[in-house]
Scaffold this active site. Structure first.
Site, PDB file in Angstrom:
ATOM      1  N   TYR A  12       0.859  -1.185   0.000  1.00  0.00           N
ATOM      2  CA  TYR A  12       0.000   0.000   0.000  1.00  0.00           C
ATOM      3  C   TYR A  12       0.894   1.234   0.000  1.00  0.00           C
ATOM      4  O   TYR A  12       1.785   1.319  -0.847  1.00  0.00           O
ATOM      5  CB  TYR A  12      -0.940  -0.109   1.219  1.00  0.00           C
ATOM      6  N   LYS A  48     -20.596 -19.600 -11.947  1.00  0.00           N
ATOM      7  CA  LYS A  48     -19.684 -19.509 -13.099  1.00  0.00           C
ATOM      8  C   LYS A  48     -18.284 -19.117 -12.604  1.00  0.00           C
ATOM      9  O   LYS A  48     -17.275 -19.621 -13.095  1.00  0.00           O
ATOM     10  CB  LYS A  48     -20.200 -18.488 -14.111  1.00  0.00           C
TER      11      LYS A  48
HETATM   12  C1  LIG Z   1     -25.604 -23.523 -18.586  1.00  0.00           C
HETATM   13  C2  LIG Z   1     -26.104 -22.182 -18.833  1.00  0.00           C
HETATM   14  O1  LIG Z   1     -25.327 -21.262 -19.024  1.00  0.00           O
HETATM   15  C3  LIG Z   1     -27.526 -21.950 -18.867  1.00  0.00           C
HETATM   16  O2  LIG Z   1     -28.318 -22.889 -18.755  1.00  0.00           O
HETATM   17  O3  LIG Z   1     -27.910 -20.775 -19.027  1.00  0.00           O
HETATM   18 MG   LIG Z   2     -26.235 -19.326 -18.979  1.00  0.00          MG
END
Ligand SMILES: CC(=O)C(=O)O
Ligand SMILES: [Mg+2]
Ligand SMILES: NC(=O)C1=CN([C@@H]2O[C@H](COP(=O)(O)OP(=O)(O)OC[C@H]3O[C@@H](n4cnc5c(N)ncnc54)[C@H](OP(=O)(O)O)[C@@H]3O)[C@@H](O)[C@H]2O)C=CC1
Length: 413
Positions: free
Chosen positions: A38, A93
């Site tokens: 920092y 994700k």
């Molecule tokens: C797997 C995916 O991205 C969906 O079903 O929207």
């Molecule tokens: Mg999706």
């Protein structure tokens, strides 16, 4: 099912809410550590980056970070439930990016009034990341959004529901048709759904040899045909000059059914009407267009895949997005082009034909997986995917001239 519901809720709530956290990569224990991390030390990389913008890749985590960005308008097959309801999927994700490709990922849920607001929001923050993974944005807005962001951003922008799904569908479909002894050039294809995933899947299957006039696409109003006056420009590309109007009309004699629409739209009677040795990809999440046990109860010559982890043949974009971004980031590709997508299709396809390591069998809870009707595509837990797919993608980026870096020496070996 009741158990799965409670277990899934507990999984997300415990031991701490959510599925991801941020960790430090460097020492931050002593006063001296802090004087480097920092003030005053942080001023040095600031000055370096101000002088040479590329140094941001040297002194920050930008190059290994992907933002997963949504507006929550098409959350899986659950519909337009808004940005906050999308957060578990986006954290999911991010989990998959880290778990399978060691990419740091952060989810961003955007509330917006107009499509232009959304585009401006993403474009204005895009430089903070090595890449942008757009997720669960409904059609047709997703097409306008992705095109504008690709034009405006210096980092790769990839709408996963379009291209990740299309890549994995193409890989699985080409393998499944091979197993059934069919050529995609002659296949009669029914595509249920005419949104983000459907349009991209069919465009990529056409690049792989499918004939546009042999594809029948349906939306909630039935078959897309040239006499309809309610089609957007993306659906219009798939309008057939035909008198067929319903799923019954087009499924009769079809070789292939691709479902990227919603739950339980394909019946046992429909499956019986298909050509010998049919291929059914019921990819809607969480509930497929038909349950595999129902499809398999009607005939034994069918290959069936779903988007889910709890049946054989998981055709899901998780087999693509962590690895295509791994390859793109490692050679600092400024975009993800068709050559990289085709390389990704081929690498995924080929891996399915190789012997499967014990660790993958154990993680899948089975004794054996051999290329065939119940194993058309690799399992997401197959640790060979990252090396194979990322390498093929990185090489394609370098060869097609979109990479800022050379191929790293001994990459993924
Ligand atoms: C797997 C995916 O991205 C969906 O079903 O929207
Ligand atoms: Mg999706
Ligand atoms: N397995 C995988 O990897 C992936 C699976 N998917 C699945 O695909 C589905 C669609 O996602 P996406 O393309 O992003 O969403 P979009 O909102 O962009 O598109 C949905 C499309 O499905 C159509 N549709 C919905 N319900 C029906 C129905 N009952 N009969 C016929 N058509 C229907 C809609 O018709 P209309 O145009 O008339 O509204 C629309 O064309 C979801 O279920 C999602 O989970 C998506 C990405 C990846």
């Amino acid at each position: 099912m009741a158990d799965l519901r409670q277990e899934a809720l507990d999984y997300h709530a415990l031991p701490t809410p959510g599925k991801i956290s941020v960790e430090l990569t460097t020492a931050a224990e002593t006063s001296y550590d802090l004087s480097l991390a920092y003030s005053p030390g942080v001023a040095e990389p600031v000055r370096a980056i101000a002088e040479n913008p590329d140094d941001v890749y040297k002194y920050t985590g930008k190059g290994n970070t992907v933002a997963v960005i949504t507006n929550g308008t098409a959350i899986l097959g659950l519909g337009n439930l808004g940005p906050m309801a999308a957060k578990p999927v986006m954290e999911g994700k991010a989990l998959l990016f880290k778990r399978f490709a060691d990419i740091n990922s952060i989810d961003i849920e955007v509330k917006h009034k107009t499509v232009e607001d959304f585009i401006d929001t993403v474009a204005n923050i895009a430089d903070s990341f090595g890449g942008i993974n757009l997720e669960d944005i409904k059609a047709p807005e997703c097409f306008v959004i992705e095109k504008a962001l690709i034009e405006r951003c210096k980092v790769p922008v990839f709408h996963d529901d379009q291209h990740g799904t299309a890549i994995v569908t193409a890989a699985g479909m080409l393998n499944a048709l091979d197993i059934q002894g069919k050529n995609i050039k002659h296949a009669d294809i029914v595509c249920m759904g005419a949104g983000a995933a459907a349009i991209a899947c069919m465009e990529l299957l056409i690049k792989c040899g499918a004939q546009r006039e042999k594809i029948y696409m349906l939306d909630t109003k039935g078959v897309i045909h040239t006499r309809r006056d309610d089609l957007n420009e993306y659906k219009r590309l798939f309008a057939n000059n035909t008198d067929k109007r319903t799923l019954e009309d087009v499924i009769d004699g079809a070789d292939v059914f691709v479902g990227v629409s919603g739950p339980n739209v394909l019946s046992a009677e429909h499956v019986k009407m298909m050509a010998p040795k049919p291929v059914i990809f019921a990819c809607s999440n969480p509930d497929p267009e038909i349950k595999p046990e129902l499809a398999l109860s009607t005939r034994d010559d069918v290959i069936i895949a779903t988007g889910r982890s709890d049946y054989p043949n998981q055709v899901n974009n998780v087999l693509c997005f962590p690895f295509i971004f791994r390859g793109a980031l490692d050679v600092r590709a400024r975009t993800i082009n068709d050559q990289m997508k085709v390389a990704c299709v081929n690498a995924i396809r080929e891996l399915a034909k190789e012997p499967v390591p014990k660790e993958v069998l154990d993680a899948s809870g089975v004794d054996s997986l051999v290329f065939g009707k119940e194993y058309i595509i690799p399992k997401p837990m197959d640790s060979r995917l990252c090396g194979r797919v990322a390498k093929a993608v990185a090489m394609a980026a370098v060869e097609s001239g979109v990479a800022a870096l050379e191929m790293p020496e001994n990459y993924m070996e």
